[in-house]
Design a protein around this motif. Sequence first.
Motif, PDB file in Angstrom:
ATOM      1  N   VAL A  27       0.446  -0.892  -0.088  1.00 29.61           N
ATOM      2  CA  VAL A  27       0.350  -0.187   0.378  1.00 29.61           C
ATOM      3  C   VAL A  27       0.750   1.543  -0.014  1.00 29.61           C
ATOM      4  CG1 VAL A  27      -1.927   1.561   1.304  1.00 29.61           C
ATOM      5  CG2 VAL A  27      -1.547  -1.068   1.395  1.00 29.61           C
ATOM      6  N   PRO A  28       1.006   1.144  -1.127  1.00 32.24           N
ATOM      7  CA  PRO A  28       2.107   2.609  -1.405  1.00 32.24           C
ATOM      8  C   PRO A  28       1.906   4.018  -0.168  1.00 32.24           C
ATOM      9  CG  PRO A  28       1.273   1.876  -2.831  1.00 32.24           C
ATOM     10  CD  PRO A  28       0.788   1.431  -2.172  1.00 32.24           C
ATOM     11  N   ASN A  29       0.432   4.372   0.155  1.00 29.37           N
ATOM     12  CA  ASN A  29       0.507   5.072   0.785  1.00 29.37           C
ATOM     13  C   ASN A  29       0.474   5.579   2.466  1.00 29.37           C
ATOM     14  OD1 ASN A  29      -1.285   6.985  -1.545  1.00 29.37           O
ATOM     15  ND2 ASN A  29      -3.237   6.511  -1.209  1.00 29.37           N
ATOM     16  N   ILE A  44      -3.847  -8.478   4.548  1.00 35.05           N
ATOM     17  CA  ILE A  44      -3.061  -7.337   3.916  1.00 35.05           C
ATOM     18  C   ILE A  44      -3.410  -5.873   5.389  1.00 35.05           C
ATOM     19  CG2 ILE A  44      -2.878  -7.463   1.441  1.00 35.05           C
ATOM     20  CD1 ILE A  44      -4.975  -6.015   1.321  1.00 35.05           C
ATOM     21  N   ALA A  46      -1.524  -2.444   6.408  1.00 32.05           N
ATOM     22  CA  ALA A  46      -0.913  -0.706   6.342  1.00 32.05           C
ATOM     23  C   ALA A  46      -1.142  -0.098   7.635  1.00 32.05           C
ATOM     24  CB  ALA A  46      -2.019  -0.173   5.955  1.00 32.05           C
ATOM     25  N   TYR A  48      -0.199   3.591   9.703  1.00 29.52           N
ATOM     26  CA  TYR A  48      -0.235   4.870   9.679  1.00 29.52           C
ATOM     27  C   TYR A  48       0.168   5.465  11.254  1.00 29.52           C
ATOM     28  CZ  TYR A  48      -2.454   4.237   4.893  1.00 29.52           C
ATOM     29  OH  TYR A  48      -3.553   4.400   4.119  1.00 29.52           O
ATOM     30  N   ASN A  69      -6.833  -2.243  14.323  1.00 25.27           N
ATOM     31  CA  ASN A  69      -7.999  -2.933  13.403  1.00 25.27           C
ATOM     32  C   ASN A  69      -8.253  -3.848  12.374  1.00 25.27           C
ATOM     33  OD1 ASN A  69     -10.804  -2.427  11.802  1.00 25.27           O
ATOM     34  ND2 ASN A  69     -10.266  -0.859  10.664  1.00 25.27           N
ATOM     35  N   MET A  72     -12.675  -8.234   8.204  1.00 22.78           N
ATOM     36  CA  MET A  72     -12.572  -9.884   6.916  1.00 22.78           C
ATOM     37  C   MET A  72     -13.318  -8.345   5.472  1.00 22.78           C
ATOM     38  SD  MET A  72     -13.437 -12.679   8.765  1.00 22.78           S
ATOM     39  CE  MET A  72     -12.536 -14.165   7.257  1.00 22.78           C
ATOM     40  N   HIS A 117      -3.981  -1.015  10.467  1.00 24.26           N
ATOM     41  CA  HIS A 117      -5.271  -1.937   9.392  1.00 24.26           C
ATOM     42  C   HIS A 117      -5.072  -2.732   9.118  1.00 24.26           C
ATOM     43  CE1 HIS A 117      -7.090   2.078  10.363  1.00 24.26           C
ATOM     44  NE2 HIS A 117      -6.258   2.777  10.103  1.00 24.26           N
ATOM     45  N   ASN A 119      -7.201  -6.364   6.702  1.00 26.84           N
ATOM     46  CA  ASN A 119      -8.341  -6.225   5.654  1.00 26.84           C
ATOM     47  C   ASN A 119      -7.229  -8.206   5.736  1.00 26.84           C
ATOM     48  OD1 ASN A 119      -8.573  -3.473   5.538  1.00 26.84           O
ATOM     49  ND2 ASN A 119     -10.330  -5.139   4.878  1.00 26.84           N
ATOM     50  N   LEU A 121      -8.396 -10.395   2.489  1.00 26.68           N
ATOM     51  CA  LEU A 121      -8.855 -11.075   1.230  1.00 26.68           C
ATOM     52  C   LEU A 121      -9.727 -12.238   1.228  1.00 26.68           C
ATOM     53  CD1 LEU A 121      -6.402  -9.341  -1.613  1.00 26.68           C
ATOM     54  CD2 LEU A 121      -8.005 -10.600  -2.068  1.00 26.68           C
ATOM     55  N   ASN A 242       6.316   0.368  -7.230  1.00 30.15           N
ATOM     56  CA  ASN A 242       4.714   0.383  -6.672  1.00 30.15           C
ATOM     57  C   ASN A 242       3.911  -0.012  -7.649  1.00 30.15           C
ATOM     58  OD1 ASN A 242       5.758   0.281  -3.427  1.00 30.15           O
ATOM     59  ND2 ASN A 242       6.234   2.181  -3.407  1.00 30.15           N
TER      60      ASN A 242
END
Lengths: 242, 265
Positions: A27-29, A44, A46, A48, A69, A72, A117, A119, A121, A242
């Motif tokens: 996730v580049p962000n 996955i 990420a 922050y 967090n 699914m 975060h 998730n 997949l 990326n």
Amino acid sequence: MKSKSFERIDKRKFDEIRPMKAKVGVVPNADGSALFQFGETVAIAAVYGPKKMHPQHLQNPEKGTLRCNYSMMSFSVAERIRPGPTRRSTEISKIIQWALEPVLLIEKYSNTVIDVHINILQANASTRCAAINAAAMALAHAGIPMKDIVSSVSIGKLDKQLVVDINKYEEDWEDGEGATDIPMSFTGSGEITHIQLDGKISIEELKEAIELGRKAVKKIYEVQKKALKEVINCENGNEQTN
Amino acid sequence: METSRLTSQRIREYLREGKRFDERALDEFREISIETGISKNAEGSCRVKFGKTEVIVGVKMDVATPYPDSPNKGNLIVNAELLPLSSPRFETGPPKFPAIELGRVIDRVIRESKFIELEKLCIKEGEKVWSVFVDIYSINDDGNLLDAAALGAVIALKNARIPKWDEKEEKVSYGELTKKKLPVKKEIPLSITFYKIGEKFVVDPTKEEEDSADLRITLGSYKGSISSIQKGGEKSLSVNEFYALLDSYKEIWERLFKKIEKFLK
């Protein structure tokens, strides 16, 4: 650790983990991110932060806060789940936070929060273990000071047979004593940061299960380390794509 | 990270000379990549990337009662989640306006184009029909989630297969996908969103460009006809500006289609 004749549906050995895949920087962000996969279970994560905690009353002046967090995706399982938090995902989010916090060195990050975060997949059991593995990598990728990494695996007891990294079929095992699911997480140095159990098991068997888990996470740890090293080498050489 | 006013000013200056930061033409999309079958428990799924923007779309199906006004047609439910994972700007909690709007606009792109042959999803009129759930998740937001999500929805639907309906047990046997593909038309609908920045219009903006835009207008179209429109933003556009967009539309559509054609097989 019972009979050698026991055959798993996917032909794995009793102590064999499904094929693993680990990738950093998905996730580049994000400040840090990673994907971790056990067979058909894909997570996955990420990261922050650290960033200022809002609202202010949640700030902790004594140390940084880790906030996880877990969620699914609606189509990650056979029967669609409605998007949004559930009682299950709320508990698992907290379990993940507890699994990771022991290795973080965030005492000095007062009044800040690190958001992780995660998730899912695609799910085929052991999602919380995949989530923890991905989250640990994402935290390291984000450059959060850590004294170690966390690796997680589920040990199952199917009737009387112990197995490593259970899949959905095994989770739903009904023969004999049924299935006992024991997800557990260890630091690289072998401390337990998370353990849960559902089912029925003797103390002796539980000890065996933990030993099996300790051995299994060493392999997971290597996979995580390799993926992290790859991206660091890349970034030093300014070749990251990326 | 918010886009600074300085960056926005610079974007406008560049655009006045017909240039963009990434050297694209104003009506040019970024590189597009599509991967299908990325989530095995979904009846159809795909990952779509526009440059650094990434969305994942999954299709699930279930049997339900039809809506009273369409007793012989399947149901379509489109939902979008702007994951906090995908951007520091998105927060956990109930969906806010952008996620709700995204789901609704994509719903209309699909529904109004009649891409899914919903009348073929009837099991028993007035009682049982297939419900098609399209769930959109953002993975990385670098602008233009709208068009990426629309394309993702189309591709996921195109690849979806109907699960087995067990008539005796009256339930869906998930995991047992039939060979039957979800009935969709051969021609696909596409969404193209124009963003007005200063006096210029661009397509497929990056996040910085999207932040600098005064308004946007999304055109969903199918077989050369426009089938849905959504204008967003607080500024107005002149009729002549809109006509100019419509005049350029066909060519942009065809160029976009060429980019994605190879993924449609």
